[in-house]
Design a protein around this motif. Structure first.
Motif, PDB file in Angstrom:
ATOM      1  N   GLU A  32     129.929   0.162 105.541  1.00  0.00           N
ATOM      2  CA  GLU A  32     128.856  -0.118 104.980  1.00  0.00           C
ATOM      3  C   GLU A  32     129.158  -1.713 104.169  1.00  0.00           C
ATOM      4  OE1 GLU A  32     125.274   0.219 102.835  1.00  0.00           O
ATOM      5  OE2 GLU A  32     126.281   1.208 104.302  1.00  0.00           O
ATOM      6  N   LEU A  33     130.528  -2.096 104.037  1.00  0.00           N
ATOM      7  CA  LEU A  33     130.685  -3.411 103.668  1.00  0.00           C
ATOM      8  C   LEU A  33     130.364  -4.635 104.604  1.00  0.00           C
ATOM      9  CD1 LEU A  33     134.004  -2.628 101.843  1.00  0.00           C
ATOM     10  CD2 LEU A  33     131.907  -3.251 100.703  1.00  0.00           C
ATOM     11  N   LYS A  34     130.512  -4.179 105.952  1.00  0.00           N
ATOM     12  CA  LYS A  34     130.158  -5.423 106.943  1.00  0.00           C
ATOM     13  C   LYS A  34     128.828  -5.887 106.647  1.00  0.00           C
ATOM     14  CE  LYS A  34     130.539  -6.117 111.897  1.00  0.00           C
ATOM     15  NZ  LYS A  34     130.930  -5.410 113.348  1.00  0.00           N
ATOM     16  N   LYS A  35     127.823  -5.211 106.241  1.00  0.00           N
ATOM     17  CA  LYS A  35     126.483  -5.516 105.980  1.00  0.00           C
ATOM     18  C   LYS A  35     126.407  -6.292 104.819  1.00  0.00           C
ATOM     19  CE  LYS A  35     125.162  -1.525 106.264  1.00  0.00           C
ATOM     20  NZ  LYS A  35     124.301  -0.317 106.242  1.00  0.00           N
ATOM     21  N   MET A  36     127.565  -6.217 103.742  1.00  0.00           N
ATOM     22  CA  MET A  36     127.008  -6.825 102.478  1.00  0.00           C
ATOM     23  C   MET A  36     128.090  -8.087 102.438  1.00  0.00           C
ATOM     24  SD  MET A  36     127.255  -3.033 100.486  1.00  0.00           S
ATOM     25  CE  MET A  36     126.650  -3.816  98.994  1.00  0.00           C
ATOM     26  N   LEU A  37     129.108  -8.407 103.262  1.00  0.00           N
ATOM     27  CA  LEU A  37     130.086  -9.521 103.049  1.00  0.00           C
ATOM     28  C   LEU A  37     129.902 -10.774 104.217  1.00  0.00           C
ATOM     29  CD1 LEU A  37     133.146  -7.543 102.169  1.00  0.00           C
ATOM     30  CD2 LEU A  37     131.692  -8.622 100.731  1.00  0.00           C
ATOM     31  N   ASN A  38     130.323 -11.583 103.906  1.00  0.00           N
ATOM     32  CA  ASN A  38     130.055 -12.682 105.112  1.00  0.00           C
ATOM     33  C   ASN A  38     131.247 -12.247 106.164  1.00  0.00           C
ATOM     34  OD1 ASN A  38     132.711 -14.031 104.444  1.00  0.00           O
ATOM     35  ND2 ASN A  38     131.557 -15.285 102.866  1.00  0.00           N
ATOM     36  N   GLU A  39     131.220 -12.786 107.402  1.00  0.00           N
ATOM     37  CA  GLU A  39     132.350 -12.705 108.648  1.00  0.00           C
ATOM     38  C   GLU A  39     133.627 -12.759 108.062  1.00  0.00           C
ATOM     39  OE1 GLU A  39     132.899 -13.591 113.372  1.00  0.00           O
ATOM     40  OE2 GLU A  39     131.599 -15.027 112.026  1.00  0.00           O
ATOM     41  N   ALA A  40     133.966 -13.979 107.388  1.00  0.00           N
ATOM     42  CA  ALA A  40     135.189 -14.379 107.024  1.00  0.00           C
ATOM     43  C   ALA A  40     135.847 -13.253 106.138  1.00  0.00           C
ATOM     44  CB  ALA A  40     135.404 -15.561 106.590  1.00  0.00           C
ATOM     45  N   GLN A  41     135.172 -12.716 104.958  1.00  0.00           N
ATOM     46  CA  GLN A  41     135.338 -11.883 104.042  1.00  0.00           C
ATOM     47  C   GLN A  41     135.636 -10.495 104.873  1.00  0.00           C
ATOM     48  OE1 GLN A  41     131.974 -12.136 101.590  1.00  0.00           O
ATOM     49  NE2 GLN A  41     133.003 -13.744 100.190  1.00  0.00           N
ATOM     50  N   TYR A  42     134.997 -10.067 105.424  1.00  0.00           N
ATOM     51  CA  TYR A  42     135.322  -8.789 106.231  1.00  0.00           C
ATOM     52  C   TYR A  42     136.454  -8.609 106.920  1.00  0.00           C
ATOM     53  CZ  TYR A  42     134.096  -4.404 108.598  1.00  0.00           C
ATOM     54  OH  TYR A  42     134.123  -2.966 108.907  1.00  0.00           O
ATOM     55  N   ALA A  43     136.761  -9.910 107.803  1.00  0.00           N
ATOM     56  CA  ALA A  43     138.011 -10.195 108.641  1.00  0.00           C
ATOM     57  C   ALA A  43     139.208 -10.117 107.492  1.00  0.00           C
ATOM     58  CB  ALA A  43     137.768 -11.635 109.422  1.00  0.00           C
ATOM     59  N   ASP A  44     138.972 -10.285 106.551  1.00  0.00           N
ATOM     60  CA  ASP A  44     140.228 -10.241 105.742  1.00  0.00           C
ATOM     61  C   ASP A  44     140.505  -8.730 105.320  1.00  0.00           C
ATOM     62  OD1 ASP A  44     140.707 -13.043 105.251  1.00  0.00           O
ATOM     63  OD2 ASP A  44     139.665 -12.883 103.214  1.00  0.00           O
ATOM     64  N   LEU A  45     139.455  -7.925 105.137  1.00  0.00           N
ATOM     65  CA  LEU A  45     139.513  -6.633 104.812  1.00  0.00           C
ATOM     66  C   LEU A  45     140.015  -5.824 105.824  1.00  0.00           C
ATOM     67  CD1 LEU A  45     136.231  -6.042 102.486  1.00  0.00           C
ATOM     68  CD2 LEU A  45     138.617  -6.366 101.712  1.00  0.00           C
ATOM     69  N   THR A  46     139.525  -5.962 107.131  1.00  0.00           N
ATOM     70  CA  THR A  46     139.793  -5.260 108.148  1.00  0.00           C
ATOM     71  C   THR A  46     141.159  -5.770 108.830  1.00  0.00           C
ATOM     72  OG1 THR A  46     138.650  -6.717 109.822  1.00  0.00           O
ATOM     73  CG2 THR A  46     137.449  -4.531 108.859  1.00  0.00           C
ATOM     74  N   ALA A  47     141.966  -6.640 108.369  1.00  0.00           N
ATOM     75  CA  ALA A  47     143.333  -7.217 108.863  1.00  0.00           C
ATOM     76  C   ALA A  47     143.997  -7.354 107.549  1.00  0.00           C
ATOM     77  CB  ALA A  47     143.367  -8.232 109.864  1.00  0.00           C
ATOM     78  N   PHE A  48     144.130  -6.270 106.698  1.00  0.00           N
ATOM     79  CA  PHE A  48     144.866  -6.670 105.311  1.00  0.00           C
ATOM     80  C   PHE A  48     146.378  -7.142 105.783  1.00  0.00           C
ATOM     81  CE2 PHE A  48     147.933  -5.461 102.068  1.00  0.00           C
ATOM     82  CZ  PHE A  48     147.221  -5.970 100.739  1.00  0.00           C
ATOM     83  N   GLU A  49     146.633  -8.388 105.166  1.00  0.00           N
ATOM     84  CA  GLU A  49     148.097  -9.136 105.420  1.00  0.00           C
ATOM     85  C   GLU A  49     148.715  -9.147 104.173  1.00  0.00           C
ATOM     86  OE1 GLU A  49     151.027 -10.260 106.896  1.00  0.00           O
ATOM     87  OE2 GLU A  49     149.372 -10.009 108.308  1.00  0.00           O
ATOM     88  N   GLY A  50     150.029  -8.642 104.036  1.00  0.00           N
ATOM     89  CA  GLY A  50     150.669  -8.673 103.047  1.00  0.00           C
ATOM     90  C   GLY A  50     151.165 -10.156 102.638  1.00  0.00           C
ATOM     91  N   ASN A  51     151.424 -10.937 103.695  1.00  0.00           N
ATOM     92  CA  ASN A  51     151.596 -12.620 103.488  1.00  0.00           C
ATOM     93  C   ASN A  51     150.504 -13.068 102.683  1.00  0.00           C
ATOM     94  OD1 ASN A  51     154.145 -13.058 105.286  1.00  0.00           O
ATOM     95  ND2 ASN A  51     153.186 -11.792 106.472  1.00  0.00           N
ATOM     96  N   ALA A  52     149.513 -12.769 102.694  1.00  0.00           N
ATOM     97  CA  ALA A  52     148.117 -13.190 102.183  1.00  0.00           C
ATOM     98  C   ALA A  52     148.144 -12.862 100.805  1.00  0.00           C
ATOM     99  CB  ALA A  52     146.788 -13.208 103.022  1.00  0.00           C
TER     100      ALA A  52
END
Length: 336
Positions: A32-52
């Protein structure tokens, strides 16, 4: 930088990262969030990164460490955002190192350190980041092997045979056998192996100093040390005998259930709030978020609020996450 390198890791380690990423990539609430966020924001969520996540924590206004640019540069093994093509074969491109919320902060670090640009919102590493990466690789693999031996997942004889080629001429079987306990023996092997790997890594770093400064070198230092083949054998055996052991896999499976259950609850609550239709259950859930996180929830910027909730959940220990999951699911009651 080395001491802080794992500060952003979520409960259940790398399995936790996968659980968070998988939730946003496949769960209905995540989709549902994919429709509500921009591409870069959604990319952050679908590849959670401990370094970031670590870079974010170190740079928080109220609870950050106010580190120097040099320390932050050494900390940042992956100086790029999540979105965008990655250059294969470059160690610094394997993952990413900052979220959209911290992209301007990282750009300031890169400018201050004069990091060489690699692509839009991507830079070449600070040379010292290679040493932090090597320190992580060395400790991670050697200490995990020691833990595997201590837990009985690998015999002492097998552990000796794996570490002896790394230790080299400093290996003394008679002195090792004189140690009384398994703990003393594995501790001695660990110390000797780490010391040898550190010395070899320093030599490789100095040999490639010019290439590191000009960004023409971009692979792990441990890939070129004399003991590289022996270290790779340690990694291969650890994957087979330790990381795939039943007790480890069971813990990872539990971690998936716990984290995805918590995310389902909190992300659904945020969605209802941002869509203007919060229910009592959802508001109660957000009300019990600790003050240090709850006061940062804006109610207007969805991506920022999701990051706050992920700060909360990813900052938990395994046991804390499990306890909260049980309470929210009604498995245990408060005070019980």
């Amino acid at each position: 930088a080395a001491l802080a390198h794992d500060v952003g890791n979520p409960p259940f380690g790398h399995a936790g990262e996968q659980a968070i990423s998988g939730f946003f990539a496949s769960h209905p609430a995540g989709l549902e969030l994919k429709k509500m966020l921009n591409e870069a924001q959604y990319a952050d969520l679908t590849a959670f990164e401990g370094n970031a996540q670590g870079f974010r924590l170190l740079n928080q206004t109220h609870h950050g460490l106010r580190l120097t640019y040099a320390t932050l540069g050494a900390f940042s093994k992956y100086p790029r955002q999540s979105l965008g093509n990655r250059q294969k074969g470059r160690a610094s491109q394997k993952k990413y190192g900052f979220f959209q919320t911290e992209k301007e902060q990282f750009a300031a670090v890169a400018e201050g350190l004069q990091l060489l640009p690699a692509a839009p919102w991507a830079w070449h590493r600070h040379p010292l980041a290679f040493l932090v990466e090597a320190a992580d690789d060395i400790c991670y693999h050697i200490i995990d092997l020691e833990d595997g031996c201590t837990l009985g997942l690998l015999s002492l004889d097998d552990t000796i045979e794996l570490l002896r080629p790394i230790i080299g001429k400093r290996f003394d079987r008679a002195k090792l056998q004189a140690k009384q306990s398994l703990h003393e023996k594995t501790g001695t092997l660990r110390a000797l192996a780490i010391n040898e790997l550190v010395e070899q890594t320093v030599e490789v770093f100095l040999a490639h100093e010019e290439a590191l400064l000009s960004a023409h070198y971009d692979q792990p230092l441990t890939a070129e040390i004399p003991a590289a083949a022996a270290l790779q054998q340690v990694i291969d055996i650890s994957v087979d005998k330790i990381y795939r052991a039943r007790v480890v896999l069971e813990k990872e499976l539990a971690g998936f259930e716990v984290l995805q259950g918590l995310l389902e609850a909190y992300v659904t609550a945020l969605l209802h709030r941002h869509q203007g239709k919060p229910g009592r259950q959802h508001e109660n859930l957000l009300a019990i978020v600790p003050d240090e996180y709850r006061h940062r929830l804006s109610g207007t910027a969805l991506y920022d609020d999701l990051r706050v909730i992920l700060d909360y959940l990813s900052g938990m220990t395994d046991s804390h996450a499990l306890t909260l999951f049980r309470k929210l699911k009604g498995i245990t009651l408060p005070g019980g």
